[in-house]
Design a protein around this motif. Sequence first.
Motif, PDB file in Angstrom:
ATOM      1  N   SER A  65      97.323  53.661  49.301  1.00  0.00           N
ATOM      2  CA  SER A  65      97.103  52.919  50.547  1.00  0.00           C
ATOM      3  C   SER A  65      98.027  53.363  51.663  1.00  0.00           C
ATOM      4  N   VAL A  66      97.644  52.959  52.870  1.00  0.00           N
ATOM      5  CA  VAL A  66      98.439  53.216  54.064  1.00  0.00           C
ATOM      6  C   VAL A  66      98.177  52.075  55.047  1.00  0.00           C
ATOM      7  N   THR A  67      99.193  51.730  55.840  1.00  0.00           N
ATOM      8  CA  THR A  67      99.001  50.761  56.913  1.00  0.00           C
ATOM      9  C   THR A  67      98.956  51.533  58.217  1.00  0.00           C
ATOM     10  N   TYR A  68      97.897  51.315  58.977  1.00  0.00           N
ATOM     11  CA  TYR A  68      97.718  52.004  60.253  1.00  0.00           C
ATOM     12  C   TYR A  68      97.274  50.973  61.279  1.00  0.00           C
ATOM     13  N   LYS A  69      98.041  50.820  62.329  1.00  0.00           N
ATOM     14  CA  LYS A  69      97.754  49.872  63.414  1.00  0.00           C
ATOM     15  C   LYS A  69      97.390  48.485  62.883  1.00  0.00           C
ATOM     16  N   ASN A  70      98.282  47.921  62.083  1.00  0.00           N
ATOM     17  CA  ASN A  70      98.181  46.555  61.556  1.00  0.00           C
ATOM     18  C   ASN A  70      97.067  46.325  60.538  1.00  0.00           C
ATOM     19  N   VAL A  71      96.474  47.396  60.019  1.00  0.00           N
ATOM     20  CA  VAL A  71      95.435  47.253  59.004  1.00  0.00           C
ATOM     21  C   VAL A  71      95.828  48.086  57.787  1.00  0.00           C
ATOM     22  N   VAL A  72      95.674  47.497  56.592  1.00  0.00           N
ATOM     23  CA  VAL A  72      95.956  48.212  55.344  1.00  0.00           C
ATOM     24  C   VAL A  72      94.647  48.817  54.846  1.00  0.00           C
ATOM     25  N   TYR A  73      94.693  50.126  54.563  1.00  0.00           N
ATOM     26  CA  TYR A  73      93.528  50.851  54.050  1.00  0.00           C
ATOM     27  C   TYR A  73      93.844  51.340  52.647  1.00  0.00           C
ATOM     28  N   LYS A 100      98.628  60.514  52.438  1.00  0.00           N
ATOM     29  CA  LYS A 100      99.241  61.698  51.819  1.00  0.00           C
ATOM     30  C   LYS A 100      98.854  62.973  52.560  1.00  0.00           C
ATOM     31  N   GLY A 101      98.723  62.880  53.875  1.00  0.00           N
ATOM     32  CA  GLY A 101      98.384  64.043  54.682  1.00  0.00           C
ATOM     33  C   GLY A 101      96.921  64.429  54.625  1.00  0.00           C
ATOM     34  N   ILE A 102      96.103  63.640  53.923  1.00  0.00           N
ATOM     35  CA  ILE A 102      94.680  63.936  53.765  1.00  0.00           C
ATOM     36  C   ILE A 102      93.878  62.958  54.617  1.00  0.00           C
ATOM     37  N   THR A 103      92.972  63.478  55.450  1.00  0.00           N
ATOM     38  CA  THR A 103      92.145  62.629  56.294  1.00  0.00           C
ATOM     39  C   THR A 103      91.043  61.993  55.458  1.00  0.00           C
ATOM     40  N   CYS A 104      90.968  60.667  55.533  1.00  0.00           N
ATOM     41  CA  CYS A 104      89.978  59.903  54.771  1.00  0.00           C
ATOM     42  C   CYS A 104      89.105  59.107  55.729  1.00  0.00           C
ATOM     43  N   THR A 105      87.831  58.980  55.404  1.00  0.00           N
ATOM     44  CA  THR A 105      86.868  58.255  56.221  1.00  0.00           C
ATOM     45  C   THR A 105      86.877  56.777  55.834  1.00  0.00           C
ATOM     46  N   VAL A 106      86.915  55.915  56.852  1.00  0.00           N
ATOM     47  CA  VAL A 106      86.888  54.472  56.618  1.00  0.00           C
ATOM     48  C   VAL A 106      85.419  54.045  56.567  1.00  0.00           C
ATOM     49  N   THR A 107      84.947  53.658  55.370  1.00  0.00           N
ATOM     50  CA  THR A 107      83.528  53.331  55.192  1.00  0.00           C
ATOM     51  C   THR A 107      83.269  51.860  54.893  1.00  0.00           C
ATOM     52  N   LYS A 108      84.334  51.097  54.677  1.00  0.00           N
ATOM     53  CA  LYS A 108      84.113  49.715  54.248  1.00  0.00           C
ATOM     54  C   LYS A 108      85.198  48.787  54.770  1.00  0.00           C
ATOM     55  N   ILE A 109      84.791  47.537  54.987  1.00  0.00           N
ATOM     56  CA  ILE A 109      85.735  46.445  55.192  1.00  0.00           C
ATOM     57  C   ILE A 109      85.593  45.591  53.935  1.00  0.00           C
ATOM     58  N   ALA A 110      86.654  45.440  53.198  1.00  0.00           N
ATOM     59  CA  ALA A 110      86.610  44.781  51.890  1.00  0.00           C
ATOM     60  C   ALA A 110      86.276  43.297  51.997  1.00  0.00           C
ATOM     61  N   ASP A 111      85.805  42.732  50.879  1.00  0.00           N
ATOM     62  CA  ASP A 111      85.567  41.292  50.782  1.00  0.00           C
ATOM     63  C   ASP A 111      86.857  40.563  51.152  1.00  0.00           C
ATOM     64  N   LYS A 112      86.734  39.551  51.967  1.00  0.00           N
ATOM     65  CA  LYS A 112      87.842  38.651  52.348  1.00  0.00           C
ATOM     66  C   LYS A 112      89.022  39.363  53.028  1.00  0.00           C
ATOM     67  N   ALA A 113      88.785  40.548  53.574  1.00  0.00           N
ATOM     68  CA  ALA A 113      89.875  41.345  54.160  1.00  0.00           C
ATOM     69  C   ALA A 113      90.628  40.602  55.266  1.00  0.00           C
ATOM     70  N   PHE A 114      89.907  39.902  56.125  1.00  0.00           N
ATOM     71  CA  PHE A 114      90.547  39.208  57.246  1.00  0.00           C
ATOM     72  C   PHE A 114      90.224  37.713  57.205  1.00  0.00           C
ATOM     73  N   MET A 115      89.960  37.223  56.013  1.00  0.00           N
ATOM     74  CA  MET A 115      89.604  35.817  55.832  1.00  0.00           C
ATOM     75  C   MET A 115      90.729  34.918  56.341  1.00  0.00           C
ATOM     76  N   ASN A 116      90.346  33.922  57.128  1.00  0.00           N
ATOM     77  CA  ASN A 116      91.278  32.924  57.681  1.00  0.00           C
ATOM     78  C   ASN A 116      92.398  33.528  58.526  1.00  0.00           C
ATOM     79  N   ALA A 117      92.144  34.668  59.163  1.00  0.00           N
ATOM     80  CA  ALA A 117      93.150  35.253  60.065  1.00  0.00           C
ATOM     81  C   ALA A 117      93.310  34.308  61.252  1.00  0.00           C
ATOM     82  N   LYS A 118      94.462  33.719  61.377  1.00  0.00           N
ATOM     83  CA  LYS A 118      94.672  32.651  62.352  1.00  0.00           C
ATOM     84  C   LYS A 118      94.713  33.111  63.809  1.00  0.00           C
ATOM     85  N   LYS A 119      95.281  34.289  64.085  1.00  0.00           N
ATOM     86  CA  LYS A 119      95.435  34.756  65.461  1.00  0.00           C
ATOM     87  C   LYS A 119      94.307  35.679  65.918  1.00  0.00           C
ATOM     88  N   LEU A 120      93.544  36.194  65.008  1.00  0.00           N
ATOM     89  CA  LEU A 120      92.561  37.234  65.317  1.00  0.00           C
ATOM     90  C   LEU A 120      91.484  36.750  66.293  1.00  0.00           C
TER      91      LEU A 120
END
Length: 181
Positions: free
Chosen positions: A48-56, A86-106
């Motif tokens: 995993s990696v965190t990029y601009k406040n999102v964990v992938y 790890k220096g490898i470019t990966c494509t973001v294809t999904k937003i996981a189940d419950k990824a931002f569930m109950n995000a209070k400020k979003l």
Amino acid sequence: EADKAKAEADRANTEEKKAWAEAERLKKELEEVKKELELQKELKKGDSVTYKNVVYKVTDPSKKTVAAVKGNDVSAITIAKSVKIKGITCTVTKIADKAFMNAKKLSRVTIGENVTTIGKQAFYGARKLKSINIRTRKLTTVGKSAFAKIGKKAKISVPKSKKAKYSKQLKGKTSLDARIK
């Protein structure tokens, strides 16, 4: 005098042999370190990696795909088109189940161009969420209640060419008063 010169030459020759032996040893050590680094560069499911406040997290190492799995509770996030792990470019294809569930400020979300799946309850209960910009033209799956219980009068922007298709996909998965435009 000749013996002295010969002894000096022998000593120099011995020093040169030692230097070459040391160079060979260092070369082998360098090769081992390089191999170890290459192994570390290999993607593994779950990396995993965190990029601009999102964990992938890596979902498929062979296809180099990742999912947005959670985010810091901030007012705006953008689900990237791709991220480097790890220096490898990966494509973001999904937003996981419950990824931002109950995000209070979003309050604002932009969904990147390569996302094909939005998981179940991905944004469920993010009550301040009023603006959703879906940039992808590849969306195939929207999970149950993905945008349920979000902000009143939320606006979901989609690509014009996909409005009819996405309206059907989002039906029943958003708050009743969310508008798709």
